[in-house]
Design a protein around this motif. Structure first.
Motif, PDB file in Angstrom:
ATOM      1  N   LEU A   1       0.827  -1.203   0.000  1.00  0.00           N
ATOM      2  CA  LEU A   1       0.000   0.000   0.000  1.00  0.00           C
ATOM      3  C   LEU A   1       0.865   1.258   0.000  1.00  0.00           C
ATOM      4  N   GLY A   2       1.972   1.203   0.732  1.00  0.00           N
ATOM      5  CA  GLY A   2       2.816   2.377   0.862  1.00  0.00           C
ATOM      6  C   GLY A   2       3.991   2.425  -0.087  1.00  0.00           C
ATOM      7  N   GLN A   3       4.131   1.419  -0.943  1.00  0.00           N
ATOM      8  CA  GLN A   3       5.247   1.414  -1.883  1.00  0.00           C
ATOM      9  C   GLN A   3       4.999   2.403  -3.014  1.00  0.00           C
ATOM     10  N   SER A   4       6.050   3.050  -3.450  1.00  0.00           N
ATOM     11  CA  SER A   4       5.923   3.971  -4.581  1.00  0.00           C
ATOM     12  C   SER A   4       5.779   3.190  -5.880  1.00  0.00           C
ATOM     13  N   LEU A   5       5.279   3.857  -6.899  1.00  0.00           N
ATOM     14  CA  LEU A   5       5.093   3.255  -8.224  1.00  0.00           C
ATOM     15  C   LEU A   5       5.727   4.178  -9.255  1.00  0.00           C
ATOM     16  N   ARG A   6       6.656   3.635 -10.010  1.00  0.00           N
ATOM     17  CA  ARG A   6       7.301   4.401 -11.074  1.00  0.00           C
ATOM     18  C   ARG A   6       6.552   4.142 -12.382  1.00  0.00           C
ATOM     19  N   LEU A   7       6.082   5.212 -13.021  1.00  0.00           N
ATOM     20  CA  LEU A   7       5.365   5.102 -14.277  1.00  0.00           C
ATOM     21  C   LEU A   7       6.348   5.001 -15.441  1.00  0.00           C
ATOM     22  N   PRO A   8       5.912   4.498 -16.584  1.00  0.00           N
ATOM     23  CA  PRO A   8       6.818   4.373 -17.736  1.00  0.00           C
ATOM     24  C   PRO A   8       7.503   5.679 -18.125  1.00  0.00           C
ATOM     25  N   CYS A   9       6.843   6.817 -17.915  1.00  0.00           N
ATOM     26  CA  CYS A   9       7.445   8.112 -18.271  1.00  0.00           C
ATOM     27  C   CYS A   9       8.493   8.570 -17.266  1.00  0.00           C
ATOM     28  N   GLY A  10       8.602   7.856 -16.140  1.00  0.00           N
ATOM     29  CA  GLY A  10       9.572   8.210 -15.107  1.00  0.00           C
ATOM     30  C   GLY A  10       8.987   8.880 -13.882  1.00  0.00           C
ATOM     31  N   ALA A  11       7.735   9.343 -13.949  1.00  0.00           N
ATOM     32  CA  ALA A  11       7.097   9.975 -12.789  1.00  0.00           C
ATOM     33  C   ALA A  11       6.906   8.950 -11.670  1.00  0.00           C
ATOM     34  N   ILE A  12       6.973   9.424 -10.433  1.00  0.00           N
ATOM     35  CA  ILE A  12       6.836   8.559  -9.261  1.00  0.00           C
ATOM     36  C   ILE A  12       5.552   8.896  -8.507  1.00  0.00           C
ATOM     37  N   LEU A  13       4.721   7.878  -8.270  1.00  0.00           N
ATOM     38  CA  LEU A  13       3.563   8.012  -7.389  1.00  0.00           C
ATOM     39  C   LEU A  13       3.958   7.449  -6.030  1.00  0.00           C
TER      40      LEU A  13
END
Length: 419
Positions: free
Chosen positions: A28-40
């Motif tokens: 739940l608390g792990q970040s997610l890196r999108l293909p464009c490089g942005a980090i959620l």
């Protein structure tokens, strides 16, 4: 008589399961890196709702900015602003935002700035209502002319369709210019891009109708043109239906084909939902069902794409979110009504001792009542007045409709030259 051995075994299993549950909860608390490089920053997303808080002229308001600020304070990684229109001739409601040449950029910048505190992403969901445009302030027009019972709409010309990529691109450029951190294309819930995918709405015989590839062509064209304009590092998401849940509409098998098509594009995040706002259709969120609605479809979609998947609909408690993420069936959890009830829910769910959501129960459910109630609840949140919010459904409908009528007058005056 109590079977002590069975009881002991049950307790032992529970203790054994705890580390596994705790391990899954970490996601739940792990970040997610999108293909464009942005980090959620985590795996919790505030899904789009039609907040109906614009000023009736397509502009953002301070109340709207406060609402998204509250969700940012509440810990979500990403908030999606629902029903932001690329063309004022085809809005969903007169309380929608419009991204156009005369939009109040300062108000949009305020919304983007306040909604992005606490390392939160905030994206407008850019769309076009098409055949489901509000009749009070529009002349609905979809991919094809259609008449079903009392419902009817005109059909778009080939030239109008071919102009759509440029229209969406102009809106995307404004999105980036005023400070939003990304955008979501709305291709779900029966609005225009969803209508192109649906064989019920799309009966064209040219390059935009027929096969799933042809029906998705305009979406692919929009993605390509928008990406070329905003650059490789600006997030572009999309919301699509797992099915239209209508006879003759988009089927699950066809929707999986769409996932395969999207996998060949530069999309960064795919949000899975379902159903439409076609007159008389049952809303997925109003259905009496336990558990997440679209997780099985999301699990199948995960096998067809490398693009991260968000699943939205039916997540009502933390264990459901933990299980879906922990199983790998989805990469993010989307929530809407739960966050209307508790805007700080994301922050609370990131803790082991999480609060749960208490959903209201209504004695009667007049058509449109639940949607109206939640929309008015958002207004209370925007005013920091939710503790005093006590509307019944009938009162919510009256307030909602009266406000729409007032805003419809403003909309017609503001955009009369666009009609």
């Amino acid at each position: 008589m109590i079977n002590n051995e069975a009881t002991a075994t049950s307790l032992k299993l529970t203790e054994t399961q705890k580390p596994d549950i705790q391990r899954k909860a970490i996601r739940l608390g792990q970040s997610l890196r999108l293909p464009c490089g942005a980090i959620l920053k985590n795996r919790l997303l505030k899904s789009a709702m039609s907040d109906s808080l614009a000023d009736g002229k397509g502009n953002a308001t301070l109340e709207q900015a406060r609402l998204y600020e509250r969700w940012a304070e509440g810990g979500v990684a990403l908030s999606i602003i629902g029903e932001v229109q690329v063309d004022p001739r085809y809005p969903e409601k007169p309380g929608n935002l419009v991204l156009g040449p005369n939009t109040n950029r300062q108000a949009l910048s305020e919304l983007a700035a306040r909604g992005s505190i606490n390392d939160t992403h905030i994206w407008p969901q850019i769309g076009h209502a098409g055949a489901l445009a509000a009749p009070l302030i529009s002349q609905p027009k979809g991919p094809s002319a259609l008449r079903v019972g009392s419902f009817s709409c005109a059909g778009m010309s080939l030239s109008e369709i071919q102009q759509l990529p440029a229209v969406y691109t102009n809106a995307a450029l404004l999105t980036k210019a005023v400070g939003f951190s990304g955008l979501q294309l709305h291709a779900g819930h029966g609005f225009l891009l969803s209508q192109f995918l649906s064989p019920l709405f799309n009966r064209r015989q040219d390059q935009y109708g027929g096969s799933v590839d042809a029906r998705a062509r305009v979406i692919v064209d929009i993605i390509e043109k928008v990406r070329g304009a905003v650059g490789p590092h600006f997030p572009i998401g999309i919301k699509i239906n797992s099915s239209d849940q209508l006879e003759g509409g988009l089927s699950q098998q066809e929707a999986l084909e769409v996932i395969g098509i999207l996998d060949r594009t530069s999309i960064d995040l795919i949000e899975i939902s379902g159903g439409t706002y076609f007159p008389g259709a049952t809303s997925s969120s109003d259905a009496a069902t336990d558990g997440p609605y679209f997780i099985d479809f999301a699990s199948q979609a995960k096998q067809l794409t490398k693009i991260p998947i968000v699943t939205t609909g039916g997540f009502k408690n933390r264990p459901q979110a933990v299980a879906a993420l922990g199983s790998g069936e989805t990469d993010m959890i989307g929530m809407a009504r739960a966050l209307a009830l508790n805007p700080s829910l994301a922050r609370q769910w990131l803790k082991p001792t999480a609060d749960e959501v208490h959903f209201p129960r209504f004695n009667t459910t007049p058509p449109g009542g639940i949607t109206a109630w939640y929309t008015m609840r958002l207004t209370a949140l925007a005013k920091d007045n939710e503790d005093n919010f006590s509307m019944d459904l009938e009162s919510a409908i009256r307030c909602y409709e009266q406000r729409d009528q007032l805003r419809a007058e403003r909309w017609r005056r503001r955009f009369s030259s666009s009609q």
